[in-house]
Design an enzyme around this catalytic site. Structure first.
Site, PDB file in Angstrom:
ATOM      1  N   ASP A  18      62.120 109.488 -15.072  1.00  0.00           N
ATOM      2  CA  ASP A  18      62.569 108.259 -15.715  1.00  0.00           C
ATOM      3  C   ASP A  18      62.626 108.541 -17.225  1.00  0.00           C
ATOM      4  OD1 ASP A  18      62.943 105.371 -16.157  1.00  0.00           O
ATOM      5  OD2 ASP A  18      60.931 105.499 -17.012  1.00  0.00           O
ATOM      6  N   ARG A  49      62.696  94.125 -24.113  1.00  0.00           N
ATOM      7  CA  ARG A  49      62.544  95.041 -22.971  1.00  0.00           C
ATOM      8  C   ARG A  49      62.440  94.251 -21.661  1.00  0.00           C
ATOM      9  NH1 ARG A  49      63.524  99.813 -20.428  1.00  0.00           N
ATOM     10  NH2 ARG A  49      61.679 100.766 -19.510  1.00  0.00           N
ATOM     11  N   SER A 122      67.909 107.744 -14.703  1.00  0.00           N
ATOM     12  CA  SER A 122      67.657 106.586 -15.571  1.00  0.00           C
ATOM     13  C   SER A 122      68.700 105.489 -15.403  1.00  0.00           C
ATOM     14  CB  SER A 122      67.656 107.055 -17.031  1.00  0.00           C
ATOM     15  OG  SER A 122      67.612 105.966 -17.918  1.00  0.00           O
ATOM     16  N   ASN A 123      68.274 104.297 -15.793  1.00  0.00           N
ATOM     17  CA  ASN A 123      69.181 103.157 -15.889  1.00  0.00           C
ATOM     18  C   ASN A 123      70.232 103.351 -16.980  1.00  0.00           C
ATOM     19  OD1 ASN A 123      68.053 101.550 -13.900  1.00  0.00           O
ATOM     20  ND2 ASN A 123      66.825 100.305 -15.296  1.00  0.00           N
TER      21      ASN A 123
HETATM   22  C1  LAC Z   1      65.003 103.890 -17.095  1.00  0.00           C
HETATM   23  C2  LAC Z   1      64.286 102.602 -17.364  1.00  0.00           C
HETATM   24  C3  LAC Z   1      63.645 102.054 -16.158  1.00  0.00           C
HETATM   25  O1  LAC Z   1      65.009 104.822 -17.932  1.00  0.00           O
HETATM   26  O2  LAC Z   1      63.320 102.751 -18.298  1.00  0.00           O
HETATM   27  O3  LAC Z   1      65.589 103.992 -16.019  1.00  0.00           O
END
Ligand code: LAC
Length: 220
Positions: A18, A49, A122-123
């Protein structure tokens, strides 16, 4: 740290990380928000956040998708509508240059030396992730939810890893409890990095206090 995993060099073919919070430190954003005029930057960061993640979960619920840069900008507009649009845009840009946590550079140097394959999951959009990795002087593969147009913790996100390595030889690493839980729910192997935030609700396979400990556990 749990000891049961402290051996196996060849246990994993892939480590998937992540990004925000796990490798990159969000806390310094507060100082940058202050420099950009925020009156209560700690609160703004916390609210931002929270709104950012809640927006991703809401999008999942209604079956819609907007890229994480838009999510980030819209979340800030939601929690701080009083800040002018230009300043908000500058604040959102700060996500592209977040610093790495202090334990990250040495950890990835050690993993590169041991030829451990590492990826981000990651998002963030690939563009956001690459910009942040460059700024943080980290280098690894990049997988983004943008490939499946749905956010964590949807199982389709973690399934992106299946094309990279067998599930039983892949370790997912996160310090975000919902992310650790989400990945565990899909039956994968998860390491939780305790960065002094909330704890996951589903027991991770490994719990460490830093990436330094993670490296020790993975490389033995
Ligand atoms: C990401 C967020 C969850 O990096 O922090 O996916």
């Amino acid at each position: 740290m749990e000891r049961a995993y402290a051996s196996p060099m060849a246990r994993y073919d892939l480590l998937a990380f992540d990004l925000y919070g796990t490798l990159l430190d969000l806390a310094p954003l507060a100082g940058r928000l202050r420099a950009l005029g925020a009156a209560d930057p700690e609160k703004l960061l916390k609210d931002w956040r929270k709104a950012q993640l809640e927006r991703t979960w809401h999008l999942n619920e209604i079956g819609k998708y907007e890229p994480f840069d838009a999510v980030t900008a819209n979340a800030l507009a939601q929690v701080a509508p009083e800040i002018d649009a230009k300043t908000r845009a500058r604040m959102a840009d700060e996500w592209l240059t977040l610093p790495a946590h202090a334990d990250a550079p040495a950890a990835f140097k050690a993993m590169a030396a041991a030829k451990v394959r590492c990826t981000i999951l990651s998002n963030g959009t690939a563009k956001m992730i690459r910009a942040a990795l460059t700024a943080a002087k980290l280098d690894m593969e990049v997988r983004s939810v943008d490939e499946v147009k749905v956010y964590k913790p949807d199982p389709r996100v973690y399934a992106l890893l299946d094309s990279m390595a067998p599930r039983e030889r892949t370790l997912f690493v996160s310090s975000n409890p919902f992310d650790s839980d989400g990945c565990k729910r899909t039956g994968r192997i998860v390491a939780f990095v305790d960065r002094h935030g909330q704890a996951p609700t589903i027991a991770p396979d490994l719990r460490v206090n830093s990436l330094t400990e993670l490296v020790k556990a993975v490389l033995g």
